[in-house]
Structures are given as structure tokens and as C-alpha cells.
Motif scaffolding. Structure first.
Motif, PDB file in Angstrom:
ATOM      1  N   UNK A   3       0.664  -1.106  -0.028  1.00  0.00           N
ATOM      2  CA  UNK A   3      -0.026   0.053   0.071  1.00  0.00           C
ATOM      3  C   UNK A   3       0.970   1.097   0.055  1.00  0.00           C
ATOM      4  N   UNK A   4       0.444   2.466  -0.451  1.00  0.00           N
ATOM      5  CA  UNK A   4       1.345   3.467  -0.576  1.00  0.00           C
ATOM      6  C   UNK A   4       1.669   3.986   0.874  1.00  0.00           C
ATOM      7  N   UNK A 116       4.054  -3.989  -5.909  1.00  0.00           N
ATOM      8  CA  UNK A 116       2.877  -4.873  -5.660  1.00  0.00           C
ATOM      9  C   UNK A 116       3.464  -6.413  -5.723  1.00  0.00           C
ATOM     10  N   UNK A 117       2.505  -7.423  -5.358  1.00  0.00           N
ATOM     11  CA  UNK A 117       2.928  -8.439  -5.209  1.00  0.00           C
ATOM     12  C   UNK A 117       1.815  -9.440  -6.229  1.00  0.00           C
ATOM     13  N   UNK A 132      -5.271  -1.261  -7.582  1.00  0.00           N
ATOM     14  CA  UNK A 132      -6.218  -0.379  -6.867  1.00  0.00           C
ATOM     15  C   UNK A 132      -5.801  -0.129  -5.533  1.00  0.00           C
ATOM     16  N   UNK A 133      -5.679  -1.296  -5.009  1.00  0.00           N
ATOM     17  CA  UNK A 133      -5.357  -1.061  -3.291  1.00  0.00           C
ATOM     18  C   UNK A 133      -4.128  -0.663  -2.951  1.00  0.00           C
ATOM     19  N   UNK A 134      -3.068  -0.409  -3.788  1.00  0.00           N
ATOM     20  CA  UNK A 134      -2.189   0.178  -3.484  1.00  0.00           C
ATOM     21  C   UNK A 134      -2.413   1.657  -3.153  1.00  0.00           C
ATOM     22  N   UNK A 135      -2.963   2.117  -3.918  1.00  0.00           N
ATOM     23  CA  UNK A 135      -3.484   3.876  -3.820  1.00  0.00           C
ATOM     24  C   UNK A 135      -4.667   3.947  -3.454  1.00  0.00           C
ATOM     25  N   UNK A 136      -5.343   2.938  -2.597  1.00  0.00           N
ATOM     26  CA  UNK A 136      -6.560   3.074  -1.966  1.00  0.00           C
ATOM     27  C   UNK A 136      -7.693   3.446  -2.649  1.00  0.00           C
ATOM     28  N   UNK A 137      -7.722   3.113  -3.928  1.00  0.00           N
ATOM     29  CA  UNK A 137      -8.773   3.193  -5.043  1.00  0.00           C
ATOM     30  C   UNK A 137     -10.147   2.781  -4.654  1.00  0.00           C
ATOM     31  N   UNK A 138     -11.134   3.144  -4.321  1.00  0.00           N
ATOM     32  CA  UNK A 138     -12.363   2.366  -3.945  1.00  0.00           C
ATOM     33  C   UNK A 138     -12.887   1.345  -5.207  1.00  0.00           C
ATOM     34  N   UNK A 153      -5.573   3.366 -14.090  1.00  0.00           N
ATOM     35  CA  UNK A 153      -4.569   4.078 -15.208  1.00  0.00           C
ATOM     36  C   UNK A 153      -4.938   5.494 -14.592  1.00  0.00           C
ATOM     37  N   UNK A 154      -6.203   6.134 -14.411  1.00  0.00           N
ATOM     38  CA  UNK A 154      -6.397   7.386 -14.341  1.00  0.00           C
ATOM     39  C   UNK A 154      -5.690   7.960 -12.840  1.00  0.00           C
ATOM     40  N   UNK A 155      -5.809   7.116 -11.890  1.00  0.00           N
ATOM     41  CA  UNK A 155      -5.330   7.458 -10.563  1.00  0.00           C
ATOM     42  C   UNK A 155      -3.614   7.454 -10.756  1.00  0.00           C
ATOM     43  N   UNK A 156      -3.302   6.587 -11.236  1.00  0.00           N
ATOM     44  CA  UNK A 156      -1.582   6.352 -11.164  1.00  0.00           C
ATOM     45  C   UNK A 156      -1.205   7.428 -11.863  1.00  0.00           C
ATOM     46  N   UNK A 157      -1.751   7.783 -13.383  1.00  0.00           N
ATOM     47  CA  UNK A 157      -1.159   8.927 -13.935  1.00  0.00           C
ATOM     48  C   UNK A 157      -1.387  10.086 -13.031  1.00  0.00           C
TER      49      UNK A 157
END
Length: 327
Positions: A3-4, A116-117, A132-138, A153-157
Motif C-alpha cells: 500500500x502507498x 505490488x505482489x 487499486x489497493x496500493x493507492x486506496x482506489x475504492x 490508469x487514471x489515478x496512477x497517472x
């Protein structure tokens, strides 16, 4: 660290440093904790990986239309692959945050690194959920894989991720339907996220990841770094002995005689088959034993009394010749 928040804690926590002359004497509990965690010794694999990652990040910085070049770190178990991956990721994280500090009014910097694993039996959807879990994306149960992937893709960018580290890549099997879909997802993400991808796994080149059409696509985009056991000698150098010396210099034992462990380099190489992970475990365990029994030093007899991981024990066991068959 998947996670971040966990990664940020790892990357920003100062690594352990060996004791220095003049330092205050540490308590028994402090020294036990120190040898349990221990220092990360700079190895040839870490240096090679750091150079390759830096070059590939520069190479793909302004690439727009196709996937950026990636990197695969392969090798046997206990060869130091994950340690090298994490150390390079930490270096990248710190370099980026020093160069791009958080602007006034923001509570945190950009997210330069993701770690990530690959989950066991990964499907495309479970792998997308890990991203998604890494950045806490719901993520909700009703969301499709495509919806999760778009959000990732949107959130990582937006977060400015520049380096994606994916461990346990050997868990993917493109010969199965679910494995093929997961491999296709990774290909899709490398094209949609403006980041350099680095994969790590056990003997990746011998797995189905490099076979068939999908394997050809991966092999055509990824450089391969082999992180194998350290040789006893390489040309005019002794890399394994150098590693032992660095580890010995990092010990915090009151009665240990410097130079003892390098003198047993041949024995240690035979005992661990040159595997960095097995060597680190052997020395750390011997140090902890020396503290607990009050000897405060590591001898060959003490090393011989320690039982290592099964892989190392099997490798160091003398081979017995089979009797010749008689007609």
C-alpha cells in the motif's frame, strides 16, 4: 509495503547503519533487534539493477505511443532479488521526493513508486484490484475489470507514478485462460500508465511467461537481469568474500574478532551455495545465538551448529555416488 502508506514508511525510514567506533554500547534487546533486521549490504545485483532502472526510466520518459521498455529480474530463490528490487525502489522514491518536494498547501508528495505482489492464482481482475489497493482506489463488487483498470490508469497517472515494481511474477501462467488474461492486463497497463515496469520472479526465463505470442511480446520489450548466487571468484575479485567482509563489519558483537568470517569464505560458500539470502540468514542467526549464549563471537563451530533453510542444506549436502549396477 503493498500500500502507498506502507511503502512510504519503508522508503522514508532511515535504513539501519552498522555500529561505529565511539558509539554508546547498545542493550541486549537493541542488539537482538538490530541483527534480526540487519543492514542491507550493497551487492553487484543492486548496482546493476540501479543502473538499468535509471537508464530505462530516462529512455521511456517521453515515449508516448507504445509501452515503455521494462525490466525483468530473475534468478533462483534466496538470491537477493526482492532485496535488490526494494533497495532500488527506495532510492528512486527518495531521489524523486528530494527533487520534487510537496508544494505548499499539499499534505503529501507525488507517488513516484508503486510496489505490488502478484497474488497466487491471479486473474486479471484480482491483479487490477491489487493495483487499486496500493493507492486506496475504492473498488466495489459490482465493478467490472474494465472499470477497475480505468480507475487505476487514471489515478496512477494523476499521482505521478514513475516506477512500478511487481514481485512474484512467476506466479502468472499465460498457458491458462486466467493467467493469459492477467498477462494481457499487464501489457495494457504498461501502455496506459506512464511508468517503467520492473518485474521480479524465480527463474522467469524458464516459465511459460516467455513462451508463445504473449511471451514473445514480453521478451521483445523487457531486458533480463539474472540475480544468481555469487561466485567464490570472478576474474581477479572475490565477490563472495567481499560480501562476507561487509556483513562481518556490520555485526554488533562485543567479542568477535574481525577477519574471522572471511577466513571461512570457502566453507560459507559451500554451505550456502553462494546464495545471498542463505548467507545473511546464517550470519544473522549466528550473531543472535552468540548474544543469547553470551559468547559474543561467531566461530566456525557456531556456524556448523546452525540449521539453515532446506534449500541451502540440500545444496551443501555431499553427493553420494550410487553403486554401480551389476548385470
Amino acid at each position: 509495503m503493498t500500500t502507498w502508506q506502507g511503502w512510504q514508511h519503508f522508503a522514508t525510514t532511515p535504513p539501519l547503519a552498522p555500529p561505529q567506533p565511539g558509539d554508546a554500547i547498545h542493550s541486549t534487546e537493541e542488539r537482538l533487534a538490530y541483527h534480526s533486521a540487519f543492514v542491507t549490504v550493497r551487492t553487484p545485483a543492486i548496482n546493476t539493477l540501479a543502473t538499468q532502472v535509471r537508464t530505462l526510466m530516462l529512455l521511456g520518459r517521453h515515449q508516448q505511443n507504445t509501452a515503455r521498455p521494462s525490466l525483468i529480474v530473475t534468478g533462483p530463490a534466496a538470491a537477493g532479488k526482492t532485496t535488490a528490487l526494494l533497495e532500488v525502489g527506495r532510492t528512486c522514491h527518495l531521489a524523486h521526493t528530494r527533487k520534487h518536494p510537496a508544494p505548499p498547501g499539499r499534505t503529501h508528495q507525488q507517488v513516484p513508486v508503486a510496489y505490488l505482489l502478484v497474488p497466487p492464482g491471479a486473474t486479471a481482475k484480482t491483479l487490477a484490484i491489487e493495483f487499486a489497493r496500493y493507492l486506496g482506489i475504492p473498488v466495489t463488487t459490482r465493478m467490472t475489470q474494465a472499470q477497475i483498470t480505468s480507475a487505476v490508469c487514471h489515478t496512477y497517472t494523476q499521482a505521478g507514478v514513475r516506477l512500478v515494481l511487481i514481485d512474484e511474477i512467476h506466479r502468472l501462467n499465460p498457458r491458462t485462460t486466467t493467467g493469459a488474461e492477467a498477462a494481457d492486463l499487464l501489457k495494457d497497463l504498461t501502455e496506459r500508465i506512464k511508468a517503467t515496469f520492473v518485474y521480479t520472479g524465480i527463474d522467469v526465463a524458464a516459465t511459460p511467461l516467455f513462451s508463445g505470442i504473449r511471451g514473445a511480446q514480453l521478451a521483445g520489450r523487457a531486458s533480463l537481469i539474472t540475480c544468481g548466487p555469487l561466485p567464490a571468484r570472478h576474474r581477479n575479485t572475490r565477490p563472495f568474500t567481499d560480501l562476507i567482509t561487509d556483513m562481518e563489519n556490520a555485526l554488533d558483537l562485543t567479542q568477535h574478532t574481525p577477519g574471522t568470517l572471511p577466513r571461512h569464505a570457502s566453507y560459507l560458500h559451500q554451505r550456502t551455495a553462494g546464495r545471498i539470502g542463505s548467507l545473511a540468514r546464517l550470519i544473522r542467526q549466528a550473531a543472535i545465538t552468540a548474544i543469547c549464549d553470551g559468547t559474543e563471537r561467531i566461530t566456525k563451530k557456531a556456524l556448523e551448529a546452525i540449521q539453515l533453510d532446506h534449500l541451502a542444506e540440500e545444496a551443501s549436502r555431499p553427493r553420494t555416488r550410487q553403486p554401480a549396477r551389476t548385470a
